[in-house]
Design an enzyme around this catalytic site. Structure first.
Site, PDB file in Angstrom:
ATOM      1  N   ASP A   1     -11.004  -5.434  -1.196  1.00 14.50           N
ATOM      2  CA  ASP A   1     -12.487  -5.120  -0.929  1.00 14.50           C
ATOM      3  C   ASP A   1     -12.613  -3.566  -1.041  1.00 14.50           C
ATOM      4  O   ASP A   1     -11.828  -2.846  -1.222  1.00 14.50           O
ATOM      5  CB  ASP A   1     -12.498  -5.348  -0.008  1.00 14.50           C
TER       6      ASP A   1
ATOM      7  N   CYS B   1      -7.451  -3.519   2.637  1.00 10.17           N
ATOM      8  CA  CYS B   1      -8.917  -3.549   3.845  1.00 10.17           C
ATOM      9  C   CYS B   1      -8.811  -2.824   3.917  1.00 10.17           C
ATOM     10  O   CYS B   1      -7.908  -2.002   3.460  1.00 10.17           O
ATOM     11  CB  CYS B   1      -9.302  -5.272   4.259  1.00 10.17           C
TER      12      CYS B   1
ATOM     13  N   THR C   1      -8.900  -2.156   7.185  1.00  8.93           N
ATOM     14  CA  THR C   1      -7.735  -1.591   8.538  1.00  8.93           C
ATOM     15  C   THR C   1      -6.004  -2.864   8.348  1.00  8.93           C
ATOM     16  O   THR C   1      -4.756  -2.068   8.617  1.00  8.93           O
ATOM     17  CB  THR C   1      -8.152  -2.347   9.414  1.00  8.93           C
TER      18      THR C   1
ATOM     19  N   HIS D   1      13.546  -9.042   7.688  1.00 12.54           N
ATOM     20  CA  HIS D   1      13.258 -10.384   8.983  1.00 12.54           C
ATOM     21  C   HIS D   1      12.837 -11.783   7.998  1.00 12.54           C
ATOM     22  O   HIS D   1      12.661 -12.603   9.280  1.00 12.54           O
ATOM     23  CB  HIS D   1      13.638  -9.862   9.887  1.00 12.54           C
TER      24      HIS D   1
ATOM     25  N   HIS E   1      16.960 -15.550  10.310  1.00  9.60           N
ATOM     26  CA  HIS E   1      15.697 -15.358  10.247  1.00  9.60           C
ATOM     27  C   HIS E   1      15.020 -16.235   9.252  1.00  9.60           C
ATOM     28  O   HIS E   1      13.882 -16.584   9.563  1.00  9.60           O
ATOM     29  CB  HIS E   1      15.951 -13.863   9.230  1.00  9.60           C
TER      30      HIS E   1
HETATM   31  C1  RB5 Z   1     -15.388  -3.481   6.005  1.00 10.11           C
HETATM   32  O1  RB5 Z   1     -15.715  -2.727   6.515  1.00 10.11           O
HETATM   33  C2  RB5 Z   1     -14.132  -3.596   6.536  1.00 10.11           C
HETATM   34  O2  RB5 Z   1     -14.193  -4.432   7.548  1.00 10.11           O
HETATM   35  C3  RB5 Z   1     -12.851  -4.652   5.724  1.00 10.11           C
HETATM   36  O3  RB5 Z   1     -12.086  -3.642   5.140  1.00 10.11           O
HETATM   37  C4  RB5 Z   1     -11.158  -4.812   6.480  1.00 10.11           C
HETATM   38  O4  RB5 Z   1     -11.558  -3.851   7.379  1.00 10.11           O
HETATM   39  C5  RB5 Z   1     -10.963  -5.924   7.699  1.00 10.11           C
HETATM   40  O5  RB5 Z   1     -10.924  -6.474   8.505  1.00 10.11           O
END
Ligand code: RB5
Length: 151
Positions: A8, A65, A67, A98, A133
């Site tokens: 994203d 994304c 995080t 694993h 595993h």
């Molecule tokens: C987008 O702002 C953010 O929420 C997305 O990139 C991600 O971190 C979601 O888990």
């Protein structure tokens, strides 16, 4: 190895670095977007890559994304997908040894390009250990059939 990649807007900056590392390691890269900083919904892009993995159009996928958490949630809802959110070389190595990870997940706002480079190289080149595993992964595949919310 054919590797699909999708992100994203939060993973967009990191995507170009990861594409470069994949290509340097001899992978055929299938880039499924997004292609700008415009705000998008991460599941829409996760689905593109997950479908291409499910159809066998790629051998593995990389999702990014902000995080990595949202992409992890998407990936690990799909049977046969073993998504590993990796933050360093140790988690990258263990996700292969694993967990036989076939989906690498990175956070574009938590992981810089140099660390991402290390992670991708390790993830591409580390084999699965198998043995005990594999038994655990076999159990993991049955969770969705066994645990039903509200049942
Ligand atoms: C987008 O702002 C953010 O929420 C997305 O990139 C991600 O971190 C979601 O888990």
């Amino acid at each position: 190895m054919r590797v699909g990649i999708a992100c994203d807007h939060g993973g967009f900056t990191l995507k170009s670095h990861v594409v470069e590392v994949l290509a340097e390691n001899g992978c055929d890269v299938i880039d499924m977007g997004t292609d700008s900083f415009e705000s998008v919904d991460y599941p829409d892009f996760a689905i593109k890559a997950l479908e291409s993995l499910a159809k066998g159009e790629c051998d593995r996928i990389v999702l990014m994304c902000g995080t990595g958490i949202g992409m992890s949630m998407c990936a690990n809802r799909v049977k046969g997908v073993r998504g590993g959110l990796c933050h360093d070389s140790y988690t990258a190595r263990m996700s292969r040894l694993h967990n036989n990870s076939n989906c690498l997940i990175l956070g574009g706002r938590t992981t810089g390009p140099a660390v991402a480079r290390e992670i991708v190289q390790i993830w591409l080149n580390t084999p699965f250990e198998g043995g005990r595993h594999q038994r655990r992964l076999d159990k993991l595949e049955k969770i969705q059939d066994t645990v039903k919310r509200g049942a």
